[in-house]
Write an enzyme that holds these catalytic residues in place. Structure first.
Site: not given
Ligand code: 5GP
Ligand code: ZN
Length: 118
Positions: A9, A35, A103, A105
Site C-alpha cells: 500500500c 497532498d 488506505h 485518509h
Molecule cells: P482520495 O480521492 O482517495 O480521497 O484521495 C487520494 C489523495 O491522495 C489525492 O488527493 C491524491 O492527490 C493523493 N495522493 C495520491 N498518491 C499520493 C502520493 O504518492 N503522495 C501524496 N503525498 N499524495 C498522494
Molecule cells: Zn495502507
C-alpha cells in the site's frame, strides 16, 4: 490496538518512510503529510499508520485513534494558519465519493473559500 501496515500500500509506505512525502506530523498512531496534487492552499492528508482500506473497515475498537485523527486535523489547521479562517475535513469512501487510494485518509483543506457547501 491498531493494525499493522500492508507492504503493498502506497500510504503505508509513506507512513513507514519508504516513499518520500512532506510529513507535517507523525506519532505512533497517525501520520499527516501534504497532498501530492493539492486542491487548496492547505491540503494535508491524515492517515492511521496501520492499514484500513476505508471507513467501512473500522470498528468500535478503532474509536480512540479515530478521535485522535480529528484532534490532529484541528491542531494542524491551527499550525498551518487556517484555524480561524476555516477548513474542511473530508473522508471519501467508495466509488460515488471518488476514493482513489484505499488506505483510509482524512483530507484537511483550507486557505480559500470552499467551492461548494454541503
Ligand atoms: P482520495 O480521492 O482517495 O480521497 O484521495 C487520494 C489523495 O491522495 C489525492 O488527493 C491524491 O492527490 C493523493 N495522493 C495520491 N498518491 C499520493 C502520493 O504518492 N503522495 C501524496 N503525498 N499524495 C498522494
Ligand atoms: Zn495502507
Amino acid at each position: 490496538m491498531m493494525r499493522n501496515f500492508d507492504s503493498d500500500c502506497i500510504f503505508c509506505k509513506i507512513a513507514q518512510g519508504e516513499i518520500p512525502s512532506e510529513i507535517v506530523y507523525q506519532d505512533e498512531k497517525v501520520t499527516a503529510f501534504k497532498d501530492l496534487s493539492p486542491k487548496a492552499p492547505v491540503h494535508v492528508l491524515i492517515i492511521p499508520n496501520g492499514h484500513y482500506s476505508d471507513l467501512n473497515d473500522c470498528g468500535e475498537e478503532d474509536a480512540e485513534w479515530m478521535g485522535q485523527v480529528l484532534l490532529t486535523a484541528a491542531r494542524i489547521a491551527r499550525e498551518q494558519g487556517i484555524g480561524e479562517s476555516g477548513y474542511r475535513v473530508i473522508v471519501n469512501a467508495g466509488p460515488d465519493a471518488g476514493q482513489t487510494v484505499f488506505h483510509l485518509h482524512y483530507h484537511l483543506l483550507g486557505g480559500k473559500p470552499m467551492a461548494f457547501t454541503v
